[in-house]
Write an enzyme that holds these catalytic residues in place. Structure first.
Site, PDB file in Angstrom:
ATOM      1  N   GLU A 193       0.835  -1.229  -0.020  1.00  0.00           N
ATOM      2  CA  GLU A 193      -0.137   0.057  -0.059  1.00  0.00           C
ATOM      3  C   GLU A 193       0.872   1.038  -0.030  1.00  0.00           C
ATOM      4  O   GLU A 193       0.344   2.326   0.649  1.00  0.00           O
ATOM      5  CB  GLU A 193      -0.970   0.141   0.945  1.00  0.00           C
ATOM      6  CG  GLU A 193      -1.895  -1.236   1.143  1.00  0.00           C
ATOM      7  CD  GLU A 193      -2.755  -1.406  -0.318  1.00  0.00           C
ATOM      8  OE1 GLU A 193      -2.979  -0.482  -0.668  1.00  0.00           O
ATOM      9  OE2 GLU A 193      -3.315  -2.422  -0.252  1.00  0.00           O
ATOM     10  N   GLY A 194       2.112   1.079  -0.644  1.00  0.00           N
ATOM     11  CA  GLY A 194       3.021   2.297  -0.684  1.00  0.00           C
ATOM     12  C   GLY A 194       3.989   2.223   0.407  1.00  0.00           C
ATOM     13  O   GLY A 194       3.796   2.422   1.853  1.00  0.00           O
TER      14      GLY A 194
END
Length: 596
Positions: free
Chosen positions: A438-439
């Site tokens: 998610e980053g």
């Protein structure tokens, strides 16, 4: 070892720091009374502790497996997920009119923490489903909402995010998956997606893939990406399931941790094209996917809190049980290792960081509730800006913290911690993914610098600093060494943060590489200072309760001691971070490429 939810601390943070009463007073949040919330959390704690937590260790030992395009999840997962859906846990924060409970995000957040403490691999399926629900509620057509939302919220179906491709990881401009328009208004999807969490499994009757792809007329780069709903099984006009769609899992990954969670490689369109429908407008897919990603990033930060809490509980229990060596204060025989000062230091470090991250996450959740529901537009905007600023911090700082805490948990166990049968190594392995998916932490830090600090000229960051300084002023009126130390360290931390914010604002345009060389350090500094701010607020409340003779005195005494530790051992690092950021970029960038 089992899992016992830290309900006392959760409720303290909800009521005293995050302002549950104020959230309950917001339009649309009337059902979130303290009594109702207490009952919801107790039931969730029971479900997580009795149903989900026992599957954690066994799922790690006997992970989900792939055979002939199908994934069989770990023993007990299918039954537990059915119970999860039937109990309504997927719908805690979603609207009542589509089958949810309609409770605020502030109430959902401790539920998310408990589920992840109990079983991180299991919790990933609801996490991705929540993201799909958020995206469809925001950008889906009325027809899509009617078809998908009730089934996702009930747990009958689950959702996925399909962003990453072999050549397109963090750089989504490189996405190549194609969406070819059909005469009936649908699209045929072709392409490969990797790292798709719960992309294939046997826990629900349908899987709803949200897929990024390009239409034939799309411009290059991220401006040419659209979002599509691609179900595993097609859906008939009457809502029943139809034939198999051309979306198949071709393999799952063999991973360091979260082994029970199937991470799929998905192939779309190998047999004529996977049927999908457009979400929203063409070429706005990344914008819609960011809705999912923002929800997921916050949830991953809460995952960090959850795994840290589980590691802490395990370490405390072991430290109380393990007898080894004499007490330094003198004893006739060996004592439990919790008597040894350095073990105490490790346990306090685990405890303080976990409680600080929990407080920061819950306060951030409450801000989103105010941003959505408050009657005053200016208040909504202020809270939305606060939430947006905090999401990369909750995601980045809490997950980095969880790795440190889980590693310390192994250290508390000594040699036995390195042995898989002890169970503590699993928390360390599971936590390692949180700073990546998610980053990555660097992506969160870049977002914090560029979009969240520079874009508004530091207005939001400095507005938050003003709130920190109000807490510093409140501490000045309190007597006693503990609160004086907490105030001094918070003041030093806020000063360091202010200097870094000014450095970023003054140099981003003229010397961007020097600024971004310290971006992750800036994110950690923000986490330390704002986590310390919330802990200081907690100490103020605890001191007031003790003076008034209210509540559990031992809990409040422990809270003040934990905040004092955070101030002495965590907040005190702020000046070092300031030095690394402001003065340390020269060495970061000194070597030529061929010197590495």
């Amino acid at each position: 070892m089992g899992y016992t939810a830290p309900l006392k601390d959760m409720l303290f943070v909800l009521n005293e720091l995050a302002g549950l009463t104020e959230v309950n007073a917001l339009p649309g949040c009337e059902d979130a009374t303290p009594e109702t919330v207490g009952a919801v959390l107790e039931e969730n704690a029971k479900f997580c502790g009795e149903v989900v937590a026992p599957l954690n260790f066994t799922g790690d030992k006997e992970p989900s497996y792939w055979h002939d395009g199908k994934v069989t999840t770990s023993k007990g997962f299918k039954e537990a997920f059915k119970a999860f859906g039937e109990a309504g846990w997927q719908g805690v924060q979603h609207p009542v009119d589509v089958g949810g409970q309609g409770l605020p995000k502030l109430v959902a957040t401790p539920c998310i923490e408990m589920l992840n403490s109990a079983n991180l691999s299991f919790a990933l399926c609801p996490l991705l489903t929540d993201g799909a629900i958020e995206a469809l509620m925001t950008a889906g057509s009325d027809e899509q909402k009617q078809i998908y939302l009730p089934n996702l919220i009930s747990g009958k179906w689950t959702g996925t995010m399909n962003l990453t491709e072999p050549q397109a990881g963090s750089d989504l401009a490189l996405v190549r998956s194609r969406a070819m328009p059909q005469q009936d208004g649908t699209f045929k999807i072709f392409g490969t997606k990797i790292f798709i969490t719960y992309g294939e499994h046997d826990m629900a009757e349908n899987i709803i893939h949200l897929v990024l792809a390009r239409t034939p007329t799309a411009p290059e780069g991220v401006k040419g990406i659209s979002l599509f709903v691609v179900p595993k099984f097609l859906i008939n006009a009457d809502g029943s399931l139809g034939g198999r769609n051309d979306a198949y899992c071709v393999s799952i990954e063999h991973k360091l941790g979260i082994k029970a969670s199937p991470t799929a490689a998905m192939q779309f369109g190998d047999h004529g094209g996977a049927i999908g429908t457009l979400v929203g407008e063409e070429n706005r897919g990344l914008e819609y996917m960011f809705i999912m990603m923002n929800a997921a990033r916050f949830a991953v930060g809460v995952q960090g809190v959850g795994i840290a809490e589980r590691a802490y509980q395990k370490a405390v229990q072991y430290a109380k049980d393990r007898v080894q060596s004499r007490d330094l204060a003198g004893s006739s025989g060996s004592v439990a290792i919790i008597h040894h000062p350095d073990v105490r230091r490790m346990l306090m470090s685990m405890r303080a960081q976990t409680e600080g991250a929990r407080a920061l996450a819950y306060v951030t959740a409450a801000a989103l509730d105010a941003a959505h529901h408050h009657a005053d537009e200016a208040t909504r905007k202020t809270n939305h800006a606060f939430y947006e600023y905090m999401v990369p911090v909750v995601k980045g700082w809490s997950t980095e913290m969880s790795i440190d805490v889980a590693s310390t948990g192994v250290q508390v166990h000594g040699g036995i911690g390195f042995i898989e049968e002890a169970g503590v190594a699993q928390y360390y392995r599971d936590a390692r993914i949180l700073t990546i998916y998610e980053g990555t932490t660097a992506i969160q830090a870049n977002d914090l610098v560029g979009r969240k600090t520079v874009r508004d000229g530091g207005a939001t960051a400095k507005g938050i600093l003003a709130q920190v300084r109000k807490t510093e002023a409140d501490l000045a009126f309190c007597a006693g060494e503990d609160l004086a130390v907490i105030r001094n360290q918070l003041a030093a931390g806020s000063k360091a943060l202010e200097e870094v914010i000014n450095f970023i604002l003054d140099n981003t345009k003229s010397d961007s590489k020097s600024v971004f060389a310290g971006s992750v350090l800036y994110l950690k500094l923000v986490g330390i200072v704002l986590g310390g701010w919330q802990m200081a607020r907690a100490a103020l409340v605890a001191e007031q309760k003790l003076k008034a003779g209210e509540g559990d005195a031992r809990f409040y005494q422990a809270k003040i001691a934990t905040v004092r530790f955070f101030a002495d051992h965590i907040l005190s690092q702020a000046s070092g971070y300031r030095t690394m950021i402001v003065e340390g970029s020269t060495a970061v960038l000194a070597l030529a490429e061929d010197q590495f």
